[in-house]
Design an enzyme around this catalytic site. Structure first.
Site, mmCIF file in Angstrom:
data_model
loop_
_atom_site.group_PDB
_atom_site.id
_atom_site.type_symbol
_atom_site.label_atom_id
_atom_site.label_comp_id
_atom_site.label_asym_id
_atom_site.label_seq_id
_atom_site.Cartn_x
_atom_site.Cartn_y
_atom_site.Cartn_z
ATOM 1 N N SER A 114 0.832 -1.344 0.108
ATOM 2 C CA SER A 114 0.185 -0.091 0.046
ATOM 3 C C SER A 114 0.910 1.388 -0.166
ATOM 4 O O SER A 114 1.999 1.320 -0.500
ATOM 5 C CB SER A 114 -1.076 -0.024 1.111
ATOM 6 O OG SER A 114 -1.971 0.876 1.187
ATOM 7 N N ASN A 115 0.560 2.444 0.399
ATOM 8 C CA ASN A 115 1.088 3.648 0.487
ATOM 9 C C ASN A 115 0.680 4.767 1.664
ATOM 10 O O ASN A 115 -0.393 4.165 2.201
ATOM 11 C CB ASN A 115 1.110 4.363 -0.860
ATOM 12 C CG ASN A 115 -0.489 4.738 -1.209
ATOM 13 O OD1 ASN A 115 -1.285 5.315 -0.449
ATOM 14 N ND2 ASN A 115 -1.004 3.965 -2.306
ATOM 15 N N TYR A 116 1.323 5.736 1.751
ATOM 16 C CA TYR A 116 1.025 6.480 2.928
ATOM 17 C C TYR A 116 -0.185 7.432 3.226
ATOM 18 O O TYR A 116 -0.527 8.098 3.868
ATOM 19 C CB TYR A 116 2.179 7.343 3.357
ATOM 20 C CG TYR A 116 3.469 6.632 3.784
ATOM 21 C CD1 TYR A 116 3.502 5.890 4.785
ATOM 22 C CD2 TYR A 116 4.482 6.571 2.961
ATOM 23 C CE1 TYR A 116 4.646 5.041 5.189
ATOM 24 C CE2 TYR A 116 5.695 5.836 3.348
ATOM 25 C CZ TYR A 116 5.769 5.331 4.526
ATOM 26 O OH TYR A 116 6.946 4.555 4.881
ATOM 27 N N SER A 117 -0.842 7.160 2.054
ATOM 28 C CA SER A 117 -2.093 8.194 1.911
ATOM 29 C C SER A 117 -3.172 8.036 3.056
ATOM 30 O O SER A 117 -3.299 6.765 3.549
ATOM 31 C CB SER A 117 -3.018 7.695 0.583
ATOM 32 O OG SER A 117 -4.423 8.601 0.781
ATOM 33 N N ALA A 146 -4.959 7.599 -3.854
ATOM 34 C CA ALA A 146 -3.636 7.172 -4.188
ATOM 35 C C ALA A 146 -3.632 5.633 -4.746
ATOM 36 O O ALA A 146 -3.678 4.664 -3.916
ATOM 37 C CB ALA A 146 -2.585 7.428 -2.960
#
Ligand code: CTP
Length: 228
Positions: free
Chosen positions: A26-29, A93
């Site tokens: 995943s990502n930091y959004s 994101a």
């Protein structure tokens, strides 16, 4: 002239791509900007559908939320919902890649091979959701994208505006603060809003609350310029 009461589809938050039953990429959004836009849009009298990846944020009142996890699920939800809406504001994101294979059982450390102890992961590209929506849109519909860049902000944003055939793009610069957190969550943001035509409107150290309102001003302007 600005009109109230548009049907706005907003996407927010990260996507998650599972590797096995207990892990994902995943990502930091955090979804902060998307949820803030949803809240302000509702307060301005628009109808809002929010398609969101996993976040900690509460859904704003009187906003219809569709929860998704993967980019594929978000793509399906956007494709189904967008035809009934006036605009897509693609703030999510989206993960660009997903694991080619998702293991049914937890991947075990004992599976790694060789003296380097390498474990290789094959990734396959996800569909470009906003570009796909833009390519199927009616002349009455607006499509707004986002670009978070670590370098070459304006050229990259301009290229995305054009190749994804967007009406406008919100470009934000990634630069880590002293805590190395970048523009995630409640951090202020720097960048520009670029439209298909006209000069870019830059912003510096802007609170997401203020940026969300400016993005909605832009969406209302674009919609007012389209045939009805
Ligand atoms: N986006 C999308 N589907 C994807 C990837 C991105 O709809 N699979 C959307 C994002 O929601 C955003 C815009 O496209 O509105 C730009 O996303 P970004 O990640 O900056 O661009 P990419 O096209 O993924 O290009 P790159 O990662 O190479 O910068």
């Amino acid at each position: 002239m600005k009109r109230r009461g548009y049907k706005l589809l907003i996407t927010a938050g990260p996507t998650r791509e599972p590797l096995d039953p207990v892990r994902f990429i995943s990502n930091y959004s955090t979804g902060t900007l998307g949820y803030t836009m949803a809240k302000i849009a509702r307060a301005r009298g628009h109808q809002v559908v929010l398609i969101s990846g996993p976040t900690e944020l509460p859904c704003p009142p009187k906003v219809r939320k569709i929860s998704v996890e993967t980019a594929t699920e978000m793509h399906q939800a956007v494709s189904k919902t967008f035809p009934k809406m006036d605009a897509l504001i693609m703030g999510a994101a989206v993960g660009d890649f997903r694991p080619l294979r998702v293991a049914n059982q937890k991947i075990k450390r004992s599976g790694v091979a060789g003296s380097l102890r390498l474990w290789q992961l094959d990734l396959v590209e996800n569909p470009d959701i906003v570009a796909d929506a833009a390519s199927h849109r009616k002349p009455t519909q607006a499509v707004i994208g986002f670009a978070l860049e670590t370098q070459n902000l304006m050229p990259n944003a301009r290229a995305k505006l054009k190749t994804k055939d967007l009406d406008a793009i919100v470009a934000t610069r990634y630069f880590p603060d002293q805590r190395g957190r970048g523009p995630f969550g409640d951090e202020p943001v720097e960048g520009a809003i670029l439209k298909r035509r006209g000069a870019a409107k830059g912003f510096r150290s802007l609170k997401k609350q203020v940026l969300a309102a400016r993005i909605l001003d832009c969406v209302e302007e674009v919609l007012a310029s389209l045939p009805r």
